[in-house]
Motif scaffolding. Structure first.
Motif, PDB file in Angstrom:
ATOM      1  N   ALA A   1      44.606  44.767  34.854  1.00  0.00           N
ATOM      2  CA  ALA A   1      43.200  45.084  34.573  1.00  0.00           C
ATOM      3  C   ALA A   1      42.284  44.354  35.554  1.00  0.00           C
ATOM      4  O   ALA A   1      41.300  44.924  36.054  1.00  0.00           O
ATOM      5  CB  ALA A   1      42.859  44.717  33.132  1.00  0.00           C
ATOM      6  N   ASP A   2      42.612  43.121  35.865  1.00  0.00           N
ATOM      7  CA  ASP A   2      41.799  42.362  36.826  1.00  0.00           C
ATOM      8  C   ASP A   2      41.819  43.054  38.197  1.00  0.00           C
ATOM      9  O   ASP A   2      40.793  43.184  38.861  1.00  0.00           O
ATOM     10  CB  ASP A   2      42.338  40.936  36.982  1.00  0.00           C
ATOM     11  N   ALA A   3      43.016  43.512  38.593  1.00  0.00           N
ATOM     12  CA  ALA A   3      43.137  44.170  39.897  1.00  0.00           C
ATOM     13  C   ALA A   3      42.341  45.469  39.922  1.00  0.00           C
ATOM     14  O   ALA A   3      41.676  45.797  40.919  1.00  0.00           O
ATOM     15  CB  ALA A   3      44.608  44.446  40.210  1.00  0.00           C
ATOM     16  N   LEU A   4      42.372  46.210  38.830  1.00  0.00           N
ATOM     17  CA  LEU A   4      41.628  47.476  38.775  1.00  0.00           C
ATOM     18  C   LEU A   4      40.132  47.206  38.882  1.00  0.00           C
ATOM     19  O   LEU A   4      39.415  47.872  39.650  1.00  0.00           O
ATOM     20  CB  LEU A   4      41.910  48.219  37.460  1.00  0.00           C
ATOM     21  N   ALA A   5      39.677  46.228  38.121  1.00  0.00           N
ATOM     22  CA  ALA A   5      38.248  45.931  38.139  1.00  0.00           C
ATOM     23  C   ALA A   5      37.819  45.500  39.546  1.00  0.00           C
ATOM     24  O   ALA A   5      36.786  45.946  40.061  1.00  0.00           O
ATOM     25  CB  ALA A   5      37.937  44.843  37.119  1.00  0.00           C
ATOM     26  N   ALA A   6      38.648  44.687  40.182  1.00  0.00           N
ATOM     27  CA  ALA A   6      38.322  44.221  41.537  1.00  0.00           C
ATOM     28  C   ALA A   6      38.248  45.393  42.513  1.00  0.00           C
ATOM     29  O   ALA A   6      37.477  45.368  43.484  1.00  0.00           O
ATOM     30  CB  ALA A   6      39.363  43.214  42.004  1.00  0.00           C
ATOM     31  N   ALA A   7      39.049  46.427  42.271  1.00  0.00           N
ATOM     32  CA  ALA A   7      39.069  47.585  43.171  1.00  0.00           C
ATOM     33  C   ALA A   7      38.108  48.676  42.704  1.00  0.00           C
ATOM     34  O   ALA A   7      38.105  49.777  43.249  1.00  0.00           O
ATOM     35  CB  ALA A   7      40.490  48.143  43.254  1.00  0.00           C
TER      36      ALA A   7
ATOM     37  N   ALA B   1      42.249  45.952  29.000  1.00  0.00           N
ATOM     38  CA  ALA B   1      41.169  46.819  29.478  1.00  0.00           C
ATOM     39  C   ALA B   1      39.811  46.354  28.970  1.00  0.00           C
ATOM     40  O   ALA B   1      38.793  46.455  29.676  1.00  0.00           O
ATOM     41  CB  ALA B   1      41.429  48.258  29.047  1.00  0.00           C
ATOM     42  N   ALA B   2      39.818  45.815  27.745  1.00  0.00           N
ATOM     43  CA  ALA B   2      38.553  45.391  27.136  1.00  0.00           C
ATOM     44  C   ALA B   2      37.900  44.272  27.937  1.00  0.00           C
ATOM     45  O   ALA B   2      36.668  44.143  27.952  1.00  0.00           O
ATOM     46  CB  ALA B   2      38.804  44.943  25.697  1.00  0.00           C
ATOM     47  N   ARG B   3      38.700  43.461  28.602  1.00  0.00           N
ATOM     48  CA  ARG B   3      38.133  42.354  29.391  1.00  0.00           C
ATOM     49  C   ARG B   3      37.204  42.874  30.482  1.00  0.00           C
ATOM     50  O   ARG B   3      36.373  42.132  30.992  1.00  0.00           O
ATOM     51  CB  ARG B   3      39.261  41.547  30.013  1.00  0.00           C
ATOM     52  N   HIS B   4      37.410  44.135  30.893  1.00  0.00           N
ATOM     53  CA  HIS B   4      36.563  44.706  31.949  1.00  0.00           C
ATOM     54  C   HIS B   4      35.890  45.999  31.483  1.00  0.00           C
ATOM     55  O   HIS B   4      35.448  46.785  32.327  1.00  0.00           O
ATOM     56  CB  HIS B   4      37.392  44.970  33.209  1.00  0.00           C
ATOM     57  N   GLN B   5      35.843  46.219  30.178  1.00  0.00           N
ATOM     58  CA  GLN B   5      35.190  47.404  29.624  1.00  0.00           C
ATOM     59  C   GLN B   5      35.756  48.709  30.198  1.00  0.00           C
ATOM     60  O   GLN B   5      35.027  49.662  30.462  1.00  0.00           O
ATOM     61  CB  GLN B   5      33.664  47.370  29.845  1.00  0.00           C
ATOM     62  N   LEU B   6      37.061  48.762  30.423  1.00  0.00           N
ATOM     63  CA  LEU B   6      37.667  49.995  30.945  1.00  0.00           C
ATOM     64  C   LEU B   6      38.171  50.844  29.783  1.00  0.00           C
ATOM     65  O   LEU B   6      38.921  50.339  28.937  1.00  0.00           O
ATOM     66  CB  LEU B   6      38.865  49.666  31.855  1.00  0.00           C
TER      67      LEU B   6
ATOM     68  N   PRO C   1      48.127  45.201  44.037  1.00  0.00           N
ATOM     69  CA  PRO C   1      46.657  45.175  44.042  1.00  0.00           C
ATOM     70  C   PRO C   1      46.060  45.362  45.445  1.00  0.00           C
ATOM     71  O   PRO C   1      45.077  46.089  45.613  1.00  0.00           O
ATOM     72  CB  PRO C   1      46.351  43.793  43.459  1.00  0.00           C
ATOM     73  N   LEU C   2      46.658  44.743  46.434  1.00  0.00           N
ATOM     74  CA  LEU C   2      46.130  44.863  47.788  1.00  0.00           C
ATOM     75  C   LEU C   2      46.251  46.304  48.308  1.00  0.00           C
ATOM     76  O   LEU C   2      45.349  46.828  48.960  1.00  0.00           O
ATOM     77  CB  LEU C   2      46.891  43.901  48.717  1.00  0.00           C
ATOM     78  N   ASP C   3      47.387  46.945  48.024  1.00  0.00           N
ATOM     79  CA  ASP C   3      47.579  48.351  48.418  1.00  0.00           C
ATOM     80  C   ASP C   3      46.494  49.226  47.793  1.00  0.00           C
ATOM     81  O   ASP C   3      45.958  50.136  48.435  1.00  0.00           O
ATOM     82  CB  ASP C   3      48.920  48.901  47.895  1.00  0.00           C
ATOM     83  N   LEU C   4      46.211  48.946  46.522  1.00  0.00           N
ATOM     84  CA  LEU C   4      45.218  49.746  45.805  1.00  0.00           C
ATOM     85  C   LEU C   4      43.841  49.599  46.459  1.00  0.00           C
ATOM     86  O   LEU C   4      43.153  50.601  46.692  1.00  0.00           O
ATOM     87  CB  LEU C   4      45.153  49.295  44.334  1.00  0.00           C
ATOM     88  N   ALA C   5      43.487  48.359  46.763  1.00  0.00           N
ATOM     89  CA  ALA C   5      42.176  48.119  47.382  1.00  0.00           C
ATOM     90  C   ALA C   5      42.079  48.834  48.730  1.00  0.00           C
ATOM     91  O   ALA C   5      41.062  49.455  49.062  1.00  0.00           O
ATOM     92  CB  ALA C   5      41.955  46.620  47.543  1.00  0.00           C
TER      93      ALA C   5
END
Lengths: 336, 336, 336, 336
Positions: free
Chosen positions: B114-120, B152-157, B315-319
């Protein structure tokens, strides 16, 4: 498991793979060719997902070597298994025919069908599908099971029906449906496979229209893992580019299954091709290829069938087909 | 419905067909060519199984003409439909990415994802499959749903998860899973389709690996018939003879769906190919072909993923992928 | 080569395999697991047919490990190769479009096509197929080549045409056809591959509709073995169960080829789908997936085209498509 | 030809279609349903490409109705055709076996093969493929033809060989090869089909691995159009997703061909599956499905065969297979 390194993979990459093998509690076996390095993985590699090595730098590909099915495999059970349903043997020298309509329409239709089966010396009755009309049909499964059982009881025929959903299992037990079919769309429905793995009724496992033989064997293994080893494979045709018929009946699969598993193998020519005029030729081909039996779509009056009318054999067609199968079975050293 | 008579079919055979058309309360339209007689059937022929005519003597073939899907068809609903999930729009100009791991392993894995998604800047989170290990894995679906929602809730996703079995639906409602995926193996599981047709959450309907586009549209129609029109198609690759990758991602299907249905269309490049190194190329192809979004397999540390490690983006690939998609979306007149 | 012994293979069977490896002048590498014995074959195993070992008692299967293509492989040639045709570069940053009609109808049709291409800034012209009408058409290949060259010459466009038969090669040389296409039906026509391997014109090698990527690479190797390394792959769609379009355009193959070979990769969206309205979406998908160019079917007036009218782009469609490709190419770091 | 208009097509669009039909010298037949308008095209529509109508605005799709094969069709030639080769009849009650090696290795190999065939009462000899080694093998076709003819002559067996390229036709005539095979890769090689259409030797036309039955019938029509009606179909397996064997032997195609064409139908189980252990089961299935004969790969010593060693039957295997076929043929009302 065999790990093939990429052309030009360096020493550090090989070492990283070996390190991960050790981490997983397994041993490696290195083979350095002129161009390629290959690493065998030894130990209980079954539980390890090959993708964990495929992702490492310098790895070209990872192949499992051991087969993932054990209980159903002939390797560990060289003798063929026979399965009995009220004294009727599947997987022996006798060829079995399970026949009946594609869809349950009425008690009368079922009774007429049962009469036709008995007249033609068929020993088992089925009712094909409860979901003939995708999104309009009412749910009448219980009524259909009652019709099926009553009609078959008039001639002492054991019955087989498709279990479309786990929630229907209780009804199947209550009505004492002797054999349960897992349909082609549910071949990889793990919840359903687990449920029928816990009961002790014979299961007819249809092949999904795009399932490989290995996937099919693994689906059977999923059932067997629950304790129910009474599994009969049923080839149903596979989907290809050819559209002159519904599916392509894959007779080669019969030969491969007979080698790979100790369990019986049946074929459903009616559902495979979807055309009654082709059923006799396909039935003969299936039996000549080594099948232990067939499922046949039979309707007392195909011209009036509500669904799939053009794939049903009429009672007379069934009698003629069976008459033609007698010498064929004998020529193959079997009986009918 | 069009009935083509066989070459040489005689007058009595034609009349028998016409008689059956009348019996069914429909009208015929005869066209006699130099070689062939063709009979059009006019009226509410939808409810009639073509096999009922195919079986008649002298009939060569019977083709439906009208399409069997109505609610999901663009013919009757020319405007594209957009579907909103907590303000996030599917089917509009903005392209949506739903990302997350193939399998739920732990609360920590989910939190890191979830952290990686939010960052991206991904706006939705998913958890791929509850059945990663066919016949050994314990049933931990509820725990996995809790991990997913908490992370997901940590980033409101909002979250999306696959509903594998009708018996899990209550848990999905209880945990308020915002979007429900019907997996490729369940595309024709009518019981499941009916159940999700009765709720009002958006459904992501994956294409079966051997399903035609017409079958896929009819599966969507089965959901829509229950009242739930919030359906998003998701192409997942089809099974062919090519085995260089898991499935062949069928980008042509995107173009056809965009014409045939008013509903949004997504693509799952990760599951389609099964190799993370191919995902960026396939994601770009899908978006260039007109997809409204993609599902991506993301893991905080693919090298340690328990399953399908080689299809997960780090995470890096996603970004990096998302950075590359920005100009592409703009070039296509869309946003990300 | 890796030889996997059957479960339960005995010592004598393993020894017989090893003996045959020695006889063939190679060395073995034995790996005995808990359940399976695996034998690696080391040396120049390329020249040995795996079937020679597959036939031995106790052998379960034999897999080649080394790839059978060398000259065209990126393993041995990591840099991408560019191929120039009168200064126009294939495989570089510039994307190339080769356009023209499916069938040669007249000099005027060709001239109007060439005018349209020049107006749309296309740099190369093609004429699709000489065999539009399977068994009725007269043989007019030479006339068609003359029309093509004359029309293209008006705008200094190099030309590309399909060589259907070795006996036409002299005519192709005489008319100085700058690029030669091997059609999808000839991808494994070894006589034809050998002939074009001896000349030094760039070859566009279309993928057979049921050819795997490995077979395609081996077909290219057959050309390259003759000395001609100027080979451009052209994806053309593969045949599957889906019949909503002619073939399924396999964009995943572009990604795999870009990794497996150093040679350029093009795509033919027109022939793949067979419908002009789908061509823009597929062209964009192909370029987004990494293709170095496309072949497009263009006709001055599709409504009057004699063959395949519904797959041809009109001049205006072509201009619009190219206008849409400009920003897309830029977004991908390429030019048009 | 049937033209289905789109839902909502307007009157002007219908009129434009009708106008084009008239322009083409044909007549229309309009059928307006509640939702759809359908236009039948009457007259000699064979010569018209359906794409010319498919491209018109408002047209949804265009389907040919008449079949495109005439000479080979059973519609116009209801009696089955028999083809004789030196008194040996194909398409009659007797089942024919044409056997011989996959590749010609030496005169001795050919002689031993011919001896084995004669001992097993095979009546025809073949030599499978001249191109066993794609890009390395020297061209030794003439030598191979001489070996084949000499070996067969010792037992008065007519021979069959594959014609790989038009340029070899003279050699085939010179050596008096009695039957000519068109291989699966050449099924749609129109130049080759035309050439063998001009001679009067029986042609064995193999099915391409991704050819539909209709395409196969049209390939036969291309031969027949040249005047040579001595055509025998040979099913060879089709390419699918299943990779447990080379191709899937399509027995359903036998049934369809027997209905669609009056010409004989054979099957090549050896090439289809690529595994000698499967050949007996597939041979039986093919004959039970109605095939008029089989092609078998036989080698005097498979363990020493240079190519495809694992698909060749040894002389003893052949004798056993034929012994097993005798009662099977009798049970089907045929002889061997």
């Amino acid at each position: 498991m065999i790990i093939v390194m990429k052309y030009g993979a360096d020493e550090a990459q090989v070492e990283a793979v070996v390190h991960k093998i050790h981490q997983s509690g397994l041993k490696e076996h290195l083979s350095r060719g002129a161009e390629l390095t290959i690493i065998g993985v030894i130990g209980d590699e079954e539980r390890l997902d090959p993708s964990r090595f495929a992702i490492l730098p310098g790895v070209d590909r990872v192949n499992r070597v051991a087969k993932q099915y054990k209980i159903v495999s002939r390797s560990t059970h060289p003798q063929g298994t026979t399965i009995k349903v009220r004294g009727i043997e599947f997987g022996g020298t006798q060829i079995q025919i399970i026949a009946g309509p594609y869809a349950a329409e009425s008690a009368q239709q079922m009774n007429l069908t049962a009469d036709a089966l008995a007249a033609a010396s068929c020993r088992l009755m089925r009712c094909g599908a409860f979901h003939a009309q995708p999104y309009t049909a009412p749910r009448k499964e219980r009524e259909a099971l009652a019709w099926l059982k009553d009609a078959a009881a008039r001639h002492q025929l054991p019955v087989m029906a498709e279990l479309p959903d786990v929630r229907m299992l209780d009804a199947f037990m209550e009505y004492d449906i002797e054999m349960i079919q897992i349909g082609e769309r549910n071949m990889q429905n793990l919840d359903l496979l687990r449920e029928v793995g816990r009961i002790n009724k014979p299961i007819i496992l249809k092949r999904g229209v795009s399932a490989t033989i290995v996937e099919w064997l693994m689906a059977a293994e999923s059932i067997a893992a629950g304790g129910n080893h009474n599994i009969i494979f049923c080839e149903h045709g596979i989907r290809t580019f050819e559209n002159a018929y519904r599916n392509v009946l894959d007779v080669s699969a019969i030969a491969v299954l007979k080698q790979e598993t100790h369990l019986p193998v049946m074929v459903d020519p009616s559902d495979a091709c979807g055309k009654s005029w082709m059923v006799p030729a396909l039935t003969k081909a299936a039996i000549a290829a080594g099948a232990d039996g067939v499922l046949l779509d039979v309707h007392p009056n195909p011209a009036e069938a509500l669904y799939a009318a053009d794939q049903a054999l009429a009672p007379l067609d069934l009698a003629q087909l069976i008459a033609g199968l007698q010498p064929l079975a004998a020529a193959l050293g079997r009986s009918l």
